[in-house]
Write a protein that holds these residues in place. Structure first.
Motif, PDB file in Angstrom:
ATOM      1  N   UNK A 126       7.366   0.723 -13.620  1.00 25.12           N
ATOM      2  CA  UNK A 126       5.972   0.979 -13.985  1.00 25.12           C
ATOM      3  C   UNK A 126       5.061   0.196 -13.042  1.00 25.12           C
ATOM      4  N   UNK A 127       3.810   0.632 -12.973  1.00 26.78           N
ATOM      5  CA  UNK A 127       2.896   0.073 -11.987  1.00 26.78           C
ATOM      6  C   UNK A 127       2.528  -1.380 -12.255  1.00 26.78           C
ATOM      7  N   UNK A 128       2.470  -1.766 -13.515  1.00 28.33           N
ATOM      8  CA  UNK A 128       2.146  -3.164 -13.796  1.00 28.33           C
ATOM      9  C   UNK A 128       3.212  -4.090 -13.237  1.00 28.33           C
ATOM     10  N   UNK A 129       4.469  -3.747 -13.444  1.00 27.69           N
ATOM     11  CA  UNK A 129       5.553  -4.565 -12.899  1.00 27.69           C
ATOM     12  C   UNK A 129       5.572  -4.500 -11.373  1.00 27.69           C
TER      13      UNK A 129
ATOM     14  N   UNK B  70       0.845  -1.189   0.000  1.00 33.15           N
ATOM     15  CA  UNK B  70       0.000   0.000   0.000  1.00 33.15           C
ATOM     16  C   UNK B  70       0.876   1.234   0.000  1.00 33.15           C
ATOM     17  N   UNK B  71       0.307   2.317  -0.527  1.00 33.26           N
ATOM     18  CA  UNK B  71       1.038   3.577  -0.553  1.00 33.26           C
ATOM     19  C   UNK B  71       0.810   4.329  -1.840  1.00 33.26           C
ATOM     20  N   UNK B  72       1.489   5.460  -1.976  1.00 35.85           N
ATOM     21  CA  UNK B  72       1.413   6.235  -3.206  1.00 35.85           C
ATOM     22  C   UNK B  72       2.075   5.454  -4.339  1.00 35.85           C
ATOM     23  N   UNK B  73       1.660   5.698  -5.594  1.00 33.62           N
ATOM     24  CA  UNK B  73       2.273   4.970  -6.710  1.00 33.62           C
ATOM     25  C   UNK B  73       3.796   5.070  -6.735  1.00 33.62           C
ATOM     26  N   UNK B  74       4.324   6.266  -6.487  1.00 34.40           N
ATOM     27  CA  UNK B  74       5.780   6.442  -6.515  1.00 34.40           C
ATOM     28  C   UNK B  74       6.456   5.611  -5.426  1.00 34.40           C
ATOM     29  N   UNK B  75       5.806   5.527  -4.257  1.00 30.02           N
ATOM     30  CA  UNK B  75       6.382   4.744  -3.164  1.00 30.02           C
ATOM     31  C   UNK B  75       6.386   3.258  -3.501  1.00 30.02           C
ATOM     32  N   UNK B  76       5.336   2.781  -4.170  1.00 32.36           N
ATOM     33  CA  UNK B  76       5.282   1.370  -4.556  1.00 32.36           C
ATOM     34  C   UNK B  76       6.350   1.042  -5.592  1.00 32.36           C
ATOM     35  N   UNK B  77       6.591   1.969  -6.511  1.00 34.81           N
ATOM     36  CA  UNK B  77       7.655   1.756  -7.499  1.00 34.81           C
ATOM     37  C   UNK B  77       9.012   1.655  -6.798  1.00 34.81           C
TER      38      UNK B  77
END
Length: 243
Positions: free
Chosen positions: A227-230, A213-220
């Motif tokens: 990218x988000x799919x990976x 969980x988290x912001x998209x940038x943090x998950x990357x």
């Protein structure tokens, strides 16, 4: 604001949700992602009071989804996985019916319906029976129906599923508008482009658990992906297809 605290839900031997916790704040778009069977729809159904959790607590603006059902229902607008329109009613009549269910009547309700029809560009279908509507037309009516009582929390289960390119773009713009009005928006999607374009916060479920969980940038950053799919695939520990 939506708060989920240690929610679990089983259907016989199947553990659909296993001690999940997260928050969806006001004024943000939160994406709830996961592969097939991860528990996303079960979680949404608990939030909009169709199901009861076995353990844990879910709250909408502080109201318990198990014990304060009417308070919760007044504060949520729901686009479920099936639009469930009444086919013999017109678009306007479908929207009005739900407004009536929430206790709204008369000129204020009609003004709200007119506003939603214009906002969703439904003037050409407003007074047609919904039987035979396209997927995009049905979704528009279902969205208007969900918003007729002006709820502060919006739950959308794959809102662009089956829409064409232009309808998808319009729906994304509309979701951003809800966010800009300060509403809490929680939605599921299997389209990573859509998630990247909309979400300020992402919750990833797998096998009934929150695995990231988290912001998209943090998950990357956390997954070391670009990218988000990976990042999604890395988070669930699988190379299986997305839901």
């Amino acid at each position: 604001m939506i708060q989920v605290e240690h929610i679990s839900k089983a259907f016989g031997a199947i553990q659909a949700l296993d001690d999940i916790s997260f928050q969806a704040p006001n004024g943000l778009i939160t994406g709830l992602l996961g592969p097939n069977g991860a528990g996303k729809t079960t979680c949404l159904r608990i939030l909009y009071t169709v199901l009861k959790a076995d353990t844990g607590t879910a709250r909408v603006d502080g109201f318990d989804t198990r014990r304060q059902i009417l308070d919760v229902q007044q504060r949520i607008g729901v686009l479920p996985d099936s639009t469930g329109l009444y086919p013999r009613l017109t678009a306007r009549e479908n929207i009005r019916y739900y407004g009536n269910l929430h206790g709204h009547r008369g000129a204020p309700l009609e003004a709200k319906i007119d506003h939603l029809i214009k906002l969703l560009d439904m003037q050409d279908i407003a007074d047609r029976r919904t039987e035979g509507f396209s997927t995009g037309q049905r979704v528009k009516v279902a969205i208007a129906r969900a918003l007729v009582h002006d709820p502060p929390n919006i739950l959308l289960d794959e809102p662009t599923s089956g829409l064409d390119v232009m309808s998808t773009r319009a729906m994304r713009s509309f979701i951003r508008r809800l966010r800009d009005e300060g509403k809490c928006v929680l939605f599921t999607s299997h389209i990573m482009q859509e998630v990247a374009a909309l979400c300020e916060q992402i919750i990833i479920l797998n096998k009934g658990k929150v695995v990231a969980s988290g912001a998209p940038e943090a998950l990357l950053t956390e997954t070391g992906r670009t990218n988000l799919e990976e990042a999604f695939v890395a988070a669930i520990g699988s190379s299986e297809g997305l839901e």
